[in-house]
Design an enzyme around this catalytic site. Structure first.
Site, short mmCIF file in Angstrom:
data_model
loop_
_atom_site.label_atom_id
_atom_site.label_comp_id
_atom_site.label_asym_id
_atom_site.label_seq_id
_atom_site.Cartn_x
_atom_site.Cartn_y
_atom_site.Cartn_z
N SER A 144 17.84 74.21 12.94
CA SER A 144 17.09 73.59 11.84
C SER A 144 17.42 74.30 10.53
O SER A 144 17.12 73.78 9.45
CB SER A 144 15.58 73.65 12.11
OG SER A 144 15.18 74.97 12.41
N GLU A 161 9.93 68.83 22.95
CA GLU A 161 9.72 68.34 21.58
C GLU A 161 9.45 66.84 21.56
O GLU A 161 10.12 66.04 22.23
CB GLU A 161 10.97 68.65 20.73
CG GLU A 161 10.83 68.13 19.30
CD GLU A 161 11.85 68.70 18.33
OE1 GLU A 161 12.64 69.57 18.71
OE2 GLU A 161 11.83 68.26 17.15
O1 KIV Z 1 16.17 74.16 15.45
C1 KIV Z 1 14.97 74.40 15.60
O2 KIV Z 1 14.29 74.94 14.73
C2 KIV Z 1 14.36 73.99 16.86
C3 KIV Z 1 12.87 74.01 16.94
C4 KIV Z 1 12.29 73.02 16.03
C5 KIV Z 1 12.38 73.87 18.33
O3 KIV Z 1 15.04 73.64 17.78
#
Ligand code: KIV
Length: 267
Positions: free
Chosen positions: A47, A184
């Site tokens: 992310s 998720e």
């Molecule tokens: O990339 C990320 O931050 C994640 C979380 C949202 C679980 O995979």
């Protein structure tokens, strides 16, 4: 300083009914702050591509970017367990490459565990990495690296057959040796059912209150990312307000010749 959290502690927490708190962090100052605030696990998530690099999704994130952010976050942690995402294309092509890239995240990035997305189709990959003694966190349900297959960030497992498939995915990830699994974007009752069906802890994000733990993106809870706001996000503080204010004050003081004052000057 408390002792370092290990994968054994995370598994014990499920056994003892203690909820697990996980957050993302991508650099030294934020890793330090979340560590000091008592977080159990820090995720250097891909992310980072959305909330730090400004990409439209996580797909462009590279191994080199993950290594850079992982090293920075690792320097800020003294207690929390550091989990690092394997970015898109670092584990899907073949097992040899997946093992090599997982090893790099540990050796060069300071990861104590890696996370990869998918259920039944990645079980063999999880097993191959676990067999190198690298702890793995699975990630099922709404898997952002599958955005094009899913047709956007959509809640998964609403239909019966989809829900049954997610239960099979969860079981496959556990059987492959993962020590925990992120769940998720699924209905809360499915999050509860998956959690009850597994021995390993589930870490929910948009998967309801019955998961063994919760994870959120740090920039979402601090008000530092507003391009989109999923329903499951809770904003605990809006840091964009004091940041804009502080920077605005600085700009005005520079323009007005108020900063630097005598106390900021060398004699
Ligand atoms: O990339 C990320 O931050 C994640 C979380 C949202 C679980 O995979």
């Amino acid at each position: 300083m408390d002792k370092r959290v290990t994968v054994l502690d995370i598994q014990r927490m499920k056994a003892e009914g203690e909820k697990i708190a996980m957050l993302t962090a991508y650099d030294y100052p934020f890793a330090r702050l979340v560590d000091e605030a008592g977080i159990d696990m820090v995720l250097v998530g891909d992310s980072v591509g959305s909330v730090v690099a400004g990409y439209d999704n996580t797909l462009p994130v590279t191994m080199e970017e993950m290594l850079y952010h992982s090293r920075a976050a690792a320097r800020g942690l003294h207690r929390a367990l550091l989990v690092v995402d394997m970015p898109f294309l670092s584990y899907q092509v073949d097992l040899r490459e997946a093992r090599f890239n997982a090893g790099r995240l540990v050796k060069e990035g300071g990861a104590q565990a890696v996370k990869l997305e998918g259920g039944v189709p990645v079980a063999e990959t999880i097993r191959a990495i676990v067999d190198m003694d690298i702890p793995v966190v699975g990630h099922i349900g709404l898997t952002p690296q599958s955005i094009h297959r899913m047709g956007g960030y959509r809640v998964q497992g609403k239909q019966d057959e989809q829900a049954r498939q997610l239960l099979r995915d969860a079981r496959a990830v556990q059987d492959a040796g993962a020590f925990a699994v992120v769940v998720e974007g699924v209905p809360a009752n499915l999050g509860k059912e998956i959690t009850a069906s597994l021995d390993i802890p589930t870490i929910g994000i948009g998967a309801g209150p019955d998961c063994d733990g919760q994870v959120l993106v740090l920039h979402d809870i601090l008000g530092l990312f507003d391009k989109y706001a999923p329903k499951f996000v809770k904003r605990y503080v809006d840091l964009s307000v004091p940041i804009r204010q502080g920077v605005g004050d600085y700009v005005r003081e520079v323009k007005d010749g108020v900063f630097p004052g005598p106390e900021h000057c060398f004699k």
